[in-house]
Design a protein around this motif. Structure first.
Motif, mmCIF file in Angstrom:
data_model
loop_
_atom_site.group_PDB
_atom_site.id
_atom_site.type_symbol
_atom_site.label_atom_id
_atom_site.label_comp_id
_atom_site.label_asym_id
_atom_site.label_seq_id
_atom_site.Cartn_x
_atom_site.Cartn_y
_atom_site.Cartn_z
ATOM 1 N N ASP A 88 0.753 -1.078 -0.069
ATOM 2 C CA ASP A 88 -0.036 -0.179 -0.049
ATOM 3 C C ASP A 88 1.018 1.347 -0.042
ATOM 4 O O ASP A 88 2.196 1.224 0.086
ATOM 5 C CB ASP A 88 -1.010 0.075 1.140
ATOM 6 N N ASN A 89 0.221 2.406 0.107
ATOM 7 C CA ASN A 89 0.975 3.700 0.015
ATOM 8 C C ASN A 89 0.677 4.188 1.220
ATOM 9 O O ASN A 89 1.027 5.446 1.256
ATOM 10 C CB ASN A 89 0.776 4.318 -1.247
ATOM 11 N N ASN A 90 0.689 3.663 2.339
ATOM 12 C CA ASN A 90 0.252 4.288 3.604
ATOM 13 C C ASN A 90 1.407 5.258 4.041
ATOM 14 O O ASN A 90 1.294 6.368 4.615
ATOM 15 C CB ASN A 90 0.101 3.388 4.678
ATOM 16 N N ARG A 91 2.449 4.699 3.882
ATOM 17 C CA ARG A 91 3.875 5.595 4.218
ATOM 18 C C ARG A 91 3.969 6.874 3.706
ATOM 19 O O ARG A 91 4.220 7.890 4.089
ATOM 20 C CB ARG A 91 5.253 4.688 4.056
ATOM 21 N N GLU B 24 1.469 8.452 2.024
ATOM 22 C CA GLU B 24 0.576 9.243 2.537
ATOM 23 C C GLU B 24 0.558 10.014 3.747
ATOM 24 O O GLU B 24 0.380 11.123 3.936
ATOM 25 C CB GLU B 24 -1.041 8.692 2.461
ATOM 26 N N GLU B 25 1.247 9.137 4.855
ATOM 27 C CA GLU B 25 1.551 9.820 6.023
ATOM 28 C C GLU B 25 2.802 10.784 5.888
ATOM 29 O O GLU B 25 2.545 11.825 6.767
ATOM 30 C CB GLU B 25 2.008 8.721 7.129
ATOM 31 N N THR B 26 3.479 10.487 4.951
ATOM 32 C CA THR B 26 4.753 11.638 4.730
ATOM 33 C C THR B 26 4.145 12.954 4.389
ATOM 34 O O THR B 26 4.649 14.065 4.779
ATOM 35 C CB THR B 26 5.589 11.040 3.898
ATOM 36 N N ARG C 56 0.797 14.009 4.981
ATOM 37 C CA ARG C 56 -0.247 14.275 5.605
ATOM 38 C C ARG C 56 -0.088 15.853 6.239
ATOM 39 O O ARG C 56 -0.827 16.736 6.094
ATOM 40 C CB ARG C 56 -0.336 13.320 6.593
#
Length: 133
Positions: A35-38, A40-42, A44
């Motif tokens: 996924d691309n969670n990291r 997206e968190e970067t 945010r």
């Protein structure tokens, strides 16, 4: 199944067929996250800041925000203290009569010598004149 639902299912399945190699790239390459969670968190914090500060309301402020985010992220990747770096840079600007220094080499982490980089990695000294009691 209603005609609309059938059409939506067909669109989803067609999309899966067209994008299957991209959707399963992590199987052949374990270094690629599922996924691309990291990512997206970067982004945010900058996105919320832009929204809250209305930074995207004008072109110049959006460009300034993008430049600052880029500089700060570069400093973070090099393990440098942003406050120490920014203090050094602004002092150099003041010494140059309010203009940017003629050479930015002293401020680019990849161009600095090890001693300069170590100096800017240390925590910045607290501002003078502030009473901590």
């Amino acid at each position: 199944m209603p005609k609309v639902a059938r059409a939506q299912c067909k669109r989803v399945l067609t999309s899966l067929l067209h994008h299957w190699s991209g959707l399963t790239v992590f199987v052949a390459h374990p270094e690629v996250p599922m996924d691309n969670n990291r990512a997206e968190e970067t982004i945010r914090t900058p996105v919320i800041g832009r929204k809250n500060d209305y930074g995207s309301g004008s072109l110049w402020s959006a460009q300034l925000a993008a430049t600052l985010f880029s500089i700060l992220q570069t400093l973070a990747l090099w393990g440098m203290n942003p406050r120490a770096w920014l203090t050094a840079y602004l002092n150099a600007c003041a010494e140059a009569g309010g203009q940017a220094p003629s050479s930015l080499t002293a401020f680019l982490p990849w161009s600095m010598d090890a001693a300069r980089r170590a100096e800017l990695c240390r925590p910045a000294a607290p501002p003078t004149g502030i009473d901590s009691s």
